[in-house]
Scaffold this motif. Structure first.
Motif, mmCIF file in Angstrom:
data_model
loop_
_atom_site.group_PDB
_atom_site.id
_atom_site.type_symbol
_atom_site.label_atom_id
_atom_site.label_comp_id
_atom_site.label_asym_id
_atom_site.label_seq_id
_atom_site.Cartn_x
_atom_site.Cartn_y
_atom_site.Cartn_z
ATOM 1 N N TYR A 30 0.829 -1.199 0.000
ATOM 2 C CA TYR A 30 0.000 0.000 0.000
ATOM 3 C C TYR A 30 0.872 1.260 0.000
ATOM 4 O O TYR A 30 0.625 2.198 -0.757
ATOM 5 N N GLY A 31 1.905 1.283 0.825
ATOM 6 C CA GLY A 31 2.793 2.437 0.893
ATOM 7 C C GLY A 31 3.506 2.698 -0.423
ATOM 8 O O GLY A 31 3.655 3.852 -0.842
ATOM 9 N N ARG A 32 3.926 1.627 -1.096
ATOM 10 C CA ARG A 32 4.586 1.807 -2.392
ATOM 11 C C ARG A 32 3.604 2.307 -3.448
ATOM 12 O O ARG A 32 3.979 3.121 -4.303
ATOM 13 N N MET A 33 2.362 1.857 -3.399
ATOM 14 C CA MET A 33 1.351 2.334 -4.352
ATOM 15 C C MET A 33 0.978 3.793 -4.069
ATOM 16 O O MET A 33 0.710 4.552 -4.995
ATOM 17 N N VAL A 34 0.967 4.195 -2.811
ATOM 18 C CA VAL A 34 0.716 5.598 -2.471
ATOM 19 C C VAL A 34 1.861 6.456 -2.991
ATOM 20 O O VAL A 34 1.637 7.530 -3.564
ATOM 21 N N ALA A 35 3.091 5.987 -2.818
ATOM 22 C CA ALA A 35 4.253 6.744 -3.301
ATOM 23 C C ALA A 35 4.235 6.875 -4.824
ATOM 24 O O ALA A 35 4.694 7.880 -5.367
ATOM 25 N N ALA A 36 3.675 5.881 -5.520
ATOM 26 C CA ALA A 36 3.562 5.937 -6.978
ATOM 27 C C ALA A 36 2.374 6.791 -7.424
ATOM 28 O O ALA A 36 2.211 7.051 -8.611
ATOM 29 N N GLY A 37 1.526 7.196 -6.477
ATOM 30 C CA GLY A 37 0.388 8.054 -6.802
ATOM 31 C C GLY A 37 -0.852 7.304 -7.255
ATOM 32 O O GLY A 37 -1.790 7.914 -7.773
ATOM 33 N N MET A 38 -0.902 6.005 -7.049
ATOM 34 C CA MET A 38 -2.045 5.212 -7.506
ATOM 35 C C MET A 38 -3.155 5.086 -6.461
ATOM 36 O O MET A 38 -4.319 5.080 -6.808
ATOM 37 N N TRP A 39 -2.805 4.919 -5.206
ATOM 38 C CA TRP A 39 -3.797 4.737 -4.150
ATOM 39 C C TRP A 39 -3.732 5.906 -3.186
ATOM 40 O O TRP A 39 -2.679 6.494 -2.961
ATOM 41 N N ARG A 40 -4.894 6.234 -2.605
ATOM 42 C CA ARG A 40 -4.941 7.348 -1.663
ATOM 43 C C ARG A 40 -5.593 7.007 -0.335
ATOM 44 O O ARG A 40 -5.464 7.760 0.613
ATOM 45 N N ASP A 41 -6.321 5.891 -0.281
ATOM 46 C CA ASP A 41 -7.031 5.565 0.945
ATOM 47 C C ASP A 41 -7.171 4.061 1.058
ATOM 48 O O ASP A 41 -7.061 3.344 0.064
ATOM 49 N N TYR A 42 -7.420 3.574 2.267
ATOM 50 C CA TYR A 42 -7.656 2.150 2.465
ATOM 51 C C TYR A 42 -8.674 1.944 3.572
ATOM 52 O O TYR A 42 -8.963 2.849 4.351
ATOM 53 N N GLU A 104 1.866 -6.089 -7.615
ATOM 54 C CA GLU A 104 3.277 -5.716 -7.586
ATOM 55 C C GLU A 104 3.839 -5.572 -9.000
ATOM 56 O O GLU A 104 4.655 -4.693 -9.254
ATOM 57 N N ARG A 105 3.389 -6.414 -9.931
ATOM 58 C CA ARG A 105 3.811 -6.270 -11.330
ATOM 59 C C ARG A 105 3.323 -4.952 -11.916
ATOM 60 O O ARG A 105 4.027 -4.292 -12.666
ATOM 61 N N ARG A 106 2.110 -4.577 -11.557
ATOM 62 C CA ARG A 106 1.554 -3.304 -12.015
ATOM 63 C C ARG A 106 2.375 -2.147 -11.471
ATOM 64 O O ARG A 106 2.613 -1.157 -12.165
ATOM 65 N N LEU A 107 2.840 -2.272 -10.235
ATOM 66 C CA LEU A 107 3.677 -1.245 -9.634
ATOM 67 C C LEU A 107 5.007 -1.137 -10.371
ATOM 68 O O LEU A 107 5.498 -0.037 -10.607
#
Length: 113
Positions: A30-42, A104-107
């Motif tokens: 989740y933290g890596r996806m937030v850093a990539a700008g894809m996710w904002r909330d959980y 993770e592949r998408r990331l």
């Protein structure tokens, strides 16, 4: 004065939850996806049948991915499931790592661009 009364223990009997290593793995992704700008909330939902981690692009939308742990399916299809935004099961398995692999592949694709 000297009577000692035990503190009542309020536990939800039969509640499914995430273990510390499982939650660490999920929150790391989740933290890596937030850093990539894809996710904002959980959101985390702990129920009697399943523990669900939902990741959102925006707060007001449906979750982009749900990671579900259903111990009742441990002996059959596997207790872990990755469910997409439309409700389709994208990946199911007995271990968490392979179930998280599509995300993770998408990331990795996002980082390469």
């Amino acid at each position: 004065m000297s009577n000692i009364h035990p503190f009542p223990v309020w536990q939800r009997v039969g509640q499914v939850g995430f273990d510390r290593p499982e939650l660490t793995r999920i929150l790391d992704l989740y933290g890596r996806m937030v850093a990539a700008g894809m996710w904002r909330d959980y959101a985390i939902d702990l129920g009697r049948d399943a523990a669900i981690f939902s990741a959102f692009r925006r707060t007001a939308e449906r979750p982009e991915f749900r990671i579900e742990k259903r111990p009742a399916l441990r002996g059959r299809q596997g207790q872990w499931a990755l469910i997409g935004e439309s409700g389709a099961v994208l990946k199911r398995g007995h271990e968490l790592g392979p179930v998280l692999a599509p995300v993770e592949r998408r990331l990795l694709k996002l980082v390469e661009e």
